[in-house]
Scaffold this active site. Structure first.
Site, mmCIF file in Angstrom:
data_model
loop_
_atom_site.group_PDB
_atom_site.id
_atom_site.type_symbol
_atom_site.label_atom_id
_atom_site.label_comp_id
_atom_site.label_asym_id
_atom_site.label_seq_id
_atom_site.Cartn_x
_atom_site.Cartn_y
_atom_site.Cartn_z
ATOM 1 N N ASP A 64 0.856 -1.187 0.000
ATOM 2 C CA ASP A 64 0.000 0.000 0.000
ATOM 3 C C ASP A 64 0.885 1.227 0.000
ATOM 4 O O ASP A 64 1.961 1.216 0.586
ATOM 5 C CB ASP A 64 -0.931 0.012 1.225
ATOM 6 C CG ASP A 64 -2.161 0.866 0.979
ATOM 7 O OD1 ASP A 64 -3.237 0.295 0.716
ATOM 8 O OD2 ASP A 64 -2.036 2.114 1.019
ATOM 9 N N THR A 101 -11.555 3.282 -6.418
ATOM 10 C CA THR A 101 -12.067 3.930 -7.643
ATOM 11 C C THR A 101 -13.222 4.846 -7.238
ATOM 12 O O THR A 101 -14.387 4.536 -7.517
ATOM 13 C CB THR A 101 -12.537 2.888 -8.676
ATOM 14 O OG1 THR A 101 -13.368 1.912 -8.015
ATOM 15 C CG2 THR A 101 -11.378 2.179 -9.334
ATOM 16 N N LEU A 130 -34.502 -6.498 0.389
ATOM 17 C CA LEU A 130 -35.882 -6.006 0.404
ATOM 18 C C LEU A 130 -36.221 -5.475 1.791
ATOM 19 O O LEU A 130 -37.323 -5.688 2.297
ATOM 20 C CB LEU A 130 -36.854 -7.130 0.012
ATOM 21 C CG LEU A 130 -36.938 -7.481 -1.473
ATOM 22 C CD1 LEU A 130 -37.967 -8.600 -1.702
ATOM 23 C CD2 LEU A 130 -37.287 -6.276 -2.342
ATOM 24 N N ALA A 157 -36.811 -2.232 3.923
ATOM 25 C CA ALA A 157 -37.021 -0.773 3.834
ATOM 26 C C ALA A 157 -36.184 -0.077 4.899
ATOM 27 O O ALA A 157 -35.953 -0.619 5.977
ATOM 28 C CB ALA A 157 -38.502 -0.468 4.020
ATOM 29 N N CYS A 199 -19.855 1.519 -2.092
ATOM 30 C CA CYS A 199 -20.023 0.941 -3.434
ATOM 31 C C CYS A 199 -21.288 1.395 -4.163
ATOM 32 O O CYS A 199 -21.199 1.943 -5.264
ATOM 33 C CB CYS A 199 -20.004 -0.580 -3.341
ATOM 34 S SG CYS A 199 -18.380 -1.205 -2.895
HETATM 35 N N1 LIG Z 1 -15.334 -2.008 0.034
HETATM 36 C C1 LIG Z 1 -16.121 -2.899 -0.534
HETATM 37 O O1 LIG Z 1 -17.022 -3.432 0.098
HETATM 38 C C2 LIG Z 1 -15.919 -3.299 -1.967
HETATM 39 C C3 LIG Z 1 -16.570 -4.437 -2.455
HETATM 40 C C4 LIG Z 1 -16.361 -4.806 -3.788
HETATM 41 C C5 LIG Z 1 -15.553 -4.043 -4.597
HETATM 42 N N2 LIG Z 1 -14.946 -2.916 -4.100
HETATM 43 C C6 LIG Z 1 -14.067 -2.163 -5.001
HETATM 44 O O2 LIG Z 1 -12.723 -2.484 -4.674
HETATM 45 C C7 LIG Z 1 -11.875 -1.342 -4.849
HETATM 46 C C8 LIG Z 1 -11.152 -1.031 -3.560
HETATM 47 O O3 LIG Z 1 -12.114 -0.651 -2.591
HETATM 48 P P1 LIG Z 1 -11.757 -0.544 -1.039
HETATM 49 O O4 LIG Z 1 -13.020 -0.317 -0.324
HETATM 50 O O5 LIG Z 1 -10.892 -1.691 -0.663
HETATM 51 O O6 LIG Z 1 -10.879 0.809 -1.053
HETATM 52 P P2 LIG Z 1 -9.987 1.397 0.120
HETATM 53 O O7 LIG Z 1 -10.021 2.862 -0.058
HETATM 54 O O8 LIG Z 1 -10.373 0.798 1.426
HETATM 55 O O9 LIG Z 1 -8.516 0.857 -0.201
HETATM 56 C C9 LIG Z 1 -7.751 1.259 -1.307
HETATM 57 C C10 LIG Z 1 -6.288 1.234 -0.887
HETATM 58 O O10 LIG Z 1 -5.471 1.393 -2.031
HETATM 59 C C11 LIG Z 1 -4.325 2.146 -1.654
HETATM 60 N N3 LIG Z 1 -3.686 2.663 -2.865
HETATM 61 C C12 LIG Z 1 -4.152 3.590 -3.732
HETATM 62 N N4 LIG Z 1 -3.277 3.750 -4.755
HETATM 63 C C13 LIG Z 1 -2.245 2.902 -4.534
HETATM 64 C C14 LIG Z 1 -1.045 2.596 -5.232
HETATM 65 N N5 LIG Z 1 -0.733 3.190 -6.385
HETATM 66 N N6 LIG Z 1 -0.211 1.681 -4.712
HETATM 67 C C15 LIG Z 1 -0.512 1.062 -3.537
HETATM 68 N N7 LIG Z 1 -1.629 1.308 -2.839
HETATM 69 C C16 LIG Z 1 -2.499 2.211 -3.329
HETATM 70 C C17 LIG Z 1 -4.884 3.187 -0.700
HETATM 71 O O11 LIG Z 1 -3.871 3.744 0.106
HETATM 72 C C18 LIG Z 1 -5.910 2.349 0.092
HETATM 73 O O12 LIG Z 1 -5.319 1.782 1.244
HETATM 74 C C19 LIG Z 1 -12.796 -0.237 -5.340
HETATM 75 O O13 LIG Z 1 -12.773 -0.196 -6.744
HETATM 76 C C20 LIG Z 1 -14.164 -0.664 -4.858
HETATM 77 O O14 LIG Z 1 -15.203 -0.153 -5.640
HETATM 78 C C21 LIG Z 1 -15.100 -2.543 -2.813
#
Ligand SMILES: NC(=O)c1ccc[n+]([C@@H]2O[C@H](COP(=O)([O-])OP(=O)(O)OC[C@H]3O[C@@H](n4cnc5c(N)ncnc54)[C@H](O)[C@@H]3O)[C@@H](O)[C@H]2O)c1
Length: 444
Positions: free
Chosen positions: A30, A86, A253, A255, A263
């Protein structure tokens, strides 16, 4: 198999820990050095049930590592997963893929020939093509396979979801890519989890279509709840009657105050934006977003009405701040809109949440918090249940009655029975249910 995960957030950390538990050797990277330092000390940066034990077990077995040094971790990997954030791009709702593209460029030169790169982040259709292009631009050879493998885990049940998913979606036309992904998910193959191989763009779209559908389902039942209130029907019974139909199913479902979290809001907005970019529209999803946004204000109105038409000068006790139970994630939580709006109307708010208070205090300036539910509601004019944490489901109602100054309870998750609350003398307001008895529910 050696796996490197770039981005150690909710998805990256859970995926990394679970893949190491499958027997792979996993390194999580990270760019947030403090996050990695905490993990190296054995401290979890997020609240997720069972995660600490899982991480500890695999660290001790020398299958799970945390580092800031990207080069060595990428050079030794058979598979590199990109699991960075993202977020919604300000202004136009598009998913911001800056972090994904940055990660792609950071790993490009260190990748070994034939390493498989996996986009696990939720990315708009076509992004994995761009990731592959960006990587090849920085290399002499065009030998890297990029596979789309969207993640469907739910925060709060993330480990269970990851290890026993309804399905795994793998988007690639490349035979080597498929072979490596089969090996990565081998324990799930043995469990006969459906593994769906599709084209890369299709896989990317499956993720957005799924989340948009779930958001629509929640929004649909919320509108039915509004109708139930007007028509004297019970939304829980309606949902049950619908959900027993296997074509519909009972999940999503319930409410409540509307969908939130990290997300559904951003993914619905991104799908609408993607459709626009491709010259088409997602009118149903647009409507779901609009209805959901309006719901925040409707929730505030409901609380004000329950309090006799004004909350000015009143002390409101709020139980639950996170967007759902069993997580500390505050992203797009309904509380972030509802609490400031109540403050604007003159209310004083005191809140309690089992895991989200630290984050909430940073996001809601001046938020007063309490150490437990009962001290939260002490001398309050009204009690508002905003998130259905397990510990709020069995409150000692006599203690609630004794602690509250008023008798108003606004239950935005329908976790109590109207009849029970009326019997205790509460002025109880819930979502989409008539006050008093519900024959069907009481019979169940
Ligand atoms: N949180 C969920 O429940 C969930 C479920 C399914 C999918 N997603 C998707 O998964 C992805 C990640 O979500 P998340 O909730 O884990 O995000 P998050 O913000 O918790 O974690 C992302 C991590 O990536 C690190 N990071 C960013 N750029 C970096 C780089 N260049 N090198 C190394 N580390 C880097 C950040 O410091 C952060 O710790 C998103 O696209 C999200 O939509 C999330």
């Amino acid at each position: 198999m050696r796996v490197t995960v770039v981005g150690t957030g909710y998805v990256g950390l859970v995926s990394g820990a679970c893949f190491s538990d499958f027997g792979h050797v996993v390194t999580c990277i990270d760019k947030d050095a403090s996050k990695i330092a905490r993990l190296q000390r054995g401290q979890m940066p997020i609240f997720e049930s069972g995660l600490e034990e899982l991480v500890q077990r695999n660290v001790e077995a020398r299958r799970l590592f945390f580092t800031n040094e990207i080069g060595p971790a990428v050079r030794s990997a058979d598979v590199v997963l990109i699991a960075v954030g993202t977020p919604s791009r300000r202004g136009d709702g598009f998913a911001d893929v800056t972090f994904v593209m940055e990660a792609a460029r950071e790993i490009a030169v260190d990748l070994q020939d034939r390493t498989v790169v996996v986009t696990k982040s939720t990315v708009p259709v076509g992004t994995s093509d761009q990731v592959e292009e960006a990587i090849h631009d920085l290399r002499r050879t065009r030998d890297i396979v990029v596979v789309s493998n969207p993640e469907f885990l739910r925060e709060g049940a993330a480990i269970e979801d990851f290890k026993r998913p309804d399905r795994v979606v793998v988007g690639t036309d490349d035979e080597h890519g498929r072979r490596v992904m089969r090996e990565l998910y081998r324990p799930l193959f043995i469990n006969e989890t459906p593994i769906l191989f599709t084209g890369r763009r299709t896989a990317e779209l499956i993720k957005y279509a799924s989340n948009a559908f779930l958001a629509t389902k929640i929004t649909f039942i919320n509108e039915i709840a509004d109708l139930c209130e007007k028509a004297g029907a019970n939304v829980q019974d309606v949902a049950r009657g619908m959900g027993l139909d296997r074509r519909i199913g009972p999940k999503f479902l319930h409410a409540g105050p509307g969908f939130g979290g990290s997300c559904l809001p951003k993914d619905t907005a991104a799908l609408v934006a993607t459709a626009g970019k491709h010259g088409t529209r997602m009118k149903i999803v647009e409507a779901a977003i609009e209805v959901n946004e309006a719901r925040r204000a409707a929730v505030v109105d409901k609380i004000v009405a329950a309090c006799g038409g004004s909350v000015d000068g009143k002390l409101l006790a709020v139980l639950g701040l996170t967007f759902k139970p069993n997580t500390d994630d505050m992203r797009e939580a309904p509380s972030l809109a509802v609490l400031p709006a109540l403050g604007m109307k003159g209310a004083r708010v005191r809140a309690y949440d089992p895991a989200g208070m630290e984050e909430a205090r940073a996001l809601v300036p001046g938020l007063a918090t309490a150490v437990d539910p009962y001290s939260c509601m002490q001398d309050a004019d009204a009690l508002i249940i905003l998130t259905e944490w397990e510990e709020f489901r069995a409150l000692d109602l006599d203690r609630v009655k004794a602690g509250l100054r008023g008798s108003v309870v606004v239950d935005l998750r329908n976790i109590y029975r109207p009849a029970d609350m009326a019997a205790k003398g509460f002025h109880y307001v819930s979502v989409g249910r008539p006050q008093g008895r519900s024959p069907t529910l009481d019979a169940s």
